[in-house]
Design an enzyme around this catalytic site. Structure first.
Site, PDB file in Angstrom:
ATOM      1  N   ARG A  36       0.816  -1.220   0.000  1.00  0.00           N
ATOM      2  CA  ARG A  36       0.000   0.000   0.000  1.00  0.00           C
ATOM      3  C   ARG A  36       0.847   1.268   0.000  1.00  0.00           C
ATOM      4  O   ARG A  36       0.381   2.315  -0.437  1.00  0.00           O
ATOM      5  CB  ARG A  36      -0.951   0.000   1.199  1.00  0.00           C
ATOM      6  N   LYS A 198     -17.871 -14.088   4.834  1.00  0.00           N
ATOM      7  CA  LYS A 198     -18.564 -12.797   4.700  1.00  0.00           C
ATOM      8  C   LYS A 198     -19.490 -12.780   3.472  1.00  0.00           C
ATOM      9  O   LYS A 198     -19.430 -11.878   2.641  1.00  0.00           O
ATOM     10  CB  LYS A 198     -17.542 -11.660   4.610  1.00  0.00           C
ATOM     11  N   GLY A 351      -8.857  -8.778   0.730  1.00  0.00           N
ATOM     12  CA  GLY A 351      -7.604  -8.863   1.477  1.00  0.00           C
ATOM     13  C   GLY A 351      -6.997 -10.259   1.454  1.00  0.00           C
ATOM     14  O   GLY A 351      -5.803 -10.435   1.185  1.00  0.00           O
ATOM     15  N   GLY A 374     -13.049  -4.021   0.633  1.00  0.00           N
ATOM     16  CA  GLY A 374     -14.419  -3.510   0.773  1.00  0.00           C
ATOM     17  C   GLY A 374     -14.756  -2.485  -0.304  1.00  0.00           C
ATOM     18  O   GLY A 374     -15.858  -2.486  -0.870  1.00  0.00           O
TER      19      GLY A 374
HETATM   20  P1  ADP Z   1     -11.321 -11.743   1.203  1.00  0.00           P
HETATM   21  O1  ADP Z   1     -10.575 -11.077   2.307  1.00  0.00           O
HETATM   22  O2  ADP Z   1     -10.443 -12.178   0.077  1.00  0.00           O
HETATM   23  O3  ADP Z   1     -12.525 -10.980   0.739  1.00  0.00           O
HETATM   24  P2  ADP Z   1     -12.864 -13.295   3.061  1.00  0.00           P
HETATM   25  O4  ADP Z   1     -12.384 -12.473   4.184  1.00  0.00           O
HETATM   26  O5  ADP Z   1     -14.274 -13.199   2.650  1.00  0.00           O
HETATM   27  O6  ADP Z   1     -11.910 -13.117   1.793  1.00  0.00           O
HETATM   28  O7  ADP Z   1     -12.639 -14.839   3.380  1.00  0.00           O
HETATM   29  C1  ADP Z   1     -11.363 -15.363   3.645  1.00  0.00           C
HETATM   30  C2  ADP Z   1     -11.431 -16.306   4.808  1.00  0.00           C
HETATM   31  O8  ADP Z   1     -12.350 -17.364   4.537  1.00  0.00           O
HETATM   32  C3  ADP Z   1     -10.089 -16.967   5.062  1.00  0.00           C
HETATM   33  O9  ADP Z   1      -9.648 -16.644   6.351  1.00  0.00           O
HETATM   34  C4  ADP Z   1     -10.383 -18.454   4.939  1.00  0.00           C
HETATM   35  O10 ADP Z   1      -9.717 -19.247   5.894  1.00  0.00           O
HETATM   36  C5  ADP Z   1     -11.873 -18.521   5.161  1.00  0.00           C
HETATM   37  N1  ADP Z   1     -12.453 -19.727   4.559  1.00  0.00           N
HETATM   38  C6  ADP Z   1     -12.318 -20.136   3.298  1.00  0.00           C
HETATM   39  N2  ADP Z   1     -12.922 -21.332   3.116  1.00  0.00           N
HETATM   40  C7  ADP Z   1     -13.451 -21.678   4.302  1.00  0.00           C
HETATM   41  C8  ADP Z   1     -14.185 -22.803   4.777  1.00  0.00           C
HETATM   42  N3  ADP Z   1     -14.505 -23.808   3.961  1.00  0.00           N
HETATM   43  N4  ADP Z   1     -14.562 -22.814   6.081  1.00  0.00           N
HETATM   44  C9  ADP Z   1     -14.240 -21.802   6.900  1.00  0.00           C
HETATM   45  N5  ADP Z   1     -13.545 -20.704   6.518  1.00  0.00           N
HETATM   46  C10 ADP Z   1     -13.150 -20.644   5.239  1.00  0.00           C
HETATM   47 MG    MG Z   2     -10.845 -11.079   4.453  1.00  0.00          MG
END
Ligand code: ADP
Ligand code: MG
Length: 393
Positions: A36, A198, A351, A374
């Site tokens: 960043r 999320k 992220g 976000g």
């Molecule tokens: P990003 O930050 O890329 O938008 P998110 O924050 O929505 O992604 O999701 C990422 C998280 O989701 C990671 O910490 C990962 O461990 C978790 N995750 C992915 N698959 C699973 C699963 N099957 N069960 C529980 N957590 C999961």
């Molecule tokens: Mg995340």
């Protein structure tokens, strides 16, 4: 109404308030990823070249209006000085007499960095008086904090009213360009890869993209929420029950269109979330009782790689499994590597998705990495952001 950019303005002899997003990860006082900071360098160098002096402002973490020493921007000041090969003056408070004195003493080419904006509650409240105090530190305003543009915070939004000149920097321009390519006439087929957690936060983005994408593939909690919405077995998988009704609506909308939608053909299931768990691949797309889905399985990987190879545009948001745990990272790593190897316009947002792409070592082989999770999701949902709208004239 045109978005004002730094190329439109004159900065010779001007003192510029530059809002950046230097919200970098810091562990024990050491910056672990300076993406960043480096992302803002083109704008910083441009403004300095044009004869400006800079008052640089950012937030870091969530100090909730209190001074939290671990969330000080001092390590960031040091890293910025090293990267620029130049001194960066620091003010221990982003408003008040010290900041005012140091700002007014700046000569062309000099830089002042302010302490964490969020040490004042008024920043996140969008407080008008606080915004006015910040505005008093400079003549012109430049925003390059893409990751915060979805927030109506004082230094992003209310401050504009008090500035004669307001424009966006190169980072915001780059983000808008990449994300707009997804929204306006993307090359087809357009593949949307959805994973992570999320789910509810992402429904708006998915709904807005439904008319534009040709294929959707899913993993992670996202996939289990859709599997639940189909009334299939999800065992002890993490699902988002609040998002199931919206997932059902999305499935209904998809069924009315000529498009492909995939939940994983198989899964890696484990008896607990731990590197030494017992785990194996299922032979189907459901998850039996007492087992947790932790990654997409080998058949799903093969199918998803095929989707990636057929695509001309890809937006990937969030990992396919719990990729932080080595045995459960394969699906995410394979998807990252396949995107990197494909001849495709690829945008990665979120992220953890960005962390996954870096873990796979392919960050240089994707077309665009969003610096704000976000913010990128909201841009793809609404086509703009409040912090961008205020820069239009
Ligand atoms: P990003 O930050 O890329 O938008 P998110 O924050 O929505 O992604 O999701 C990422 C998280 O989701 C990671 O910490 C990962 O461990 C978790 N995750 C992915 N698959 C699973 C699963 N099957 N069960 C529980 N957590 C999961
Ligand atoms: Mg995340």
């Amino acid at each position: 109404m045109e978005l004002q950019t730094i190329e439109d303005k004159d900065y010779k002899g001007k003192r510029v308030f530059l809002r950046v997003d230097f919200n970098v990860p810091i562990e024990n006082g050491v910056i672990t990823d300076d993406t960043r900071i480096t992302a803002a360098l083109p704008t910083i160098n441009y403004l300095l070249d044009k004869g400006a002096s800079l008052v640089i402002a950012s937030h870091l973490g969530r100090p909730k209006g209190k001074t939290v020493p671990e969330m000080s921007l001092k390590p960031v000041r040091e890293r910025l000085a090293t990267l620029l090969g130049k001194d960066v003056i620091f003010s221990e408070d982003c408003i008040g007499p010290d900041a005012e004195k140091k700002a007014s003493g700046l000569k062309a080419g000099q830089i002042l960095m302010l302490e964490n904006l969020r040490f004042h509650k008024e920043e996140e409240d969008g407080d008008k008086d606080f915004a006015k105090k910040l505005s008093g530190l400079a003549d012109s305003y430049v925003n390059d904090a893409f990751g915060t543009c979805h927030r109506k915070h004082a230094s992003i939004y209310q401050i504009i009213e008090h500035m004669d000149s307001a424009a966006c920097g190169y980072l915001i321009q780059r983000e808008i360009k990449a994300l707009s390519m997804l929204l306006d006439n993307p090359r087809k087929p357009f593949l949307l890869i959805l994973g992570g957690a999320k789910v509810l936060d992402k429904i708006g983005m998915i709904t807005n993209l439904l008319d534009k994408v040709d294929t959707i593939i899913t993993g992670g909690v996202m996939a289990y929420t859709f599997i639940k919405a189909k009334n299939w077995e999800t065992g002890d998988c993490k699902v988002e029950p609040e998002a199931v009704p919206a997932a059902k609506e999305i499935i209904k909308a998809i069924n009315k269109k000529h498009m492909e939608f995939h939940t994983p053909l198989d899964h890696i299931i484990a008896d607990r979330i731990s590197p030494d768990a017992h785990f194996f691949a299922t032979d189907r797309g459901t998850v039996p009782n007492n087992w947790i889905g932790v990654d997409i399985g080998p058949q799903a990987i093969e199918e998803y790689i095929d989707c990636i190879n057929r695509a001309k545009t890809i937006f990937w948001n969030s990992p396919m499994g719990i990729f932080e745990i080595e045995p459960f990272s394969r699906g995410t790593m394979e998807v990252a590597r396949a995107i990197a190897a494909a001849d495709v316009f690829s945008v990665i947002g979120g992220g953890d998705s960005v962390a996954a792409v870096k873990k796979a070592g392919v960050e240089d082989k994707v077309s665009h990495i969003c610096t704000g999770g976000g913010a990128s999701l909201e841009f793809l949902e609404k086509g703009t952001l409040p912090g961008i709208e205020v820069l239009k004239k």
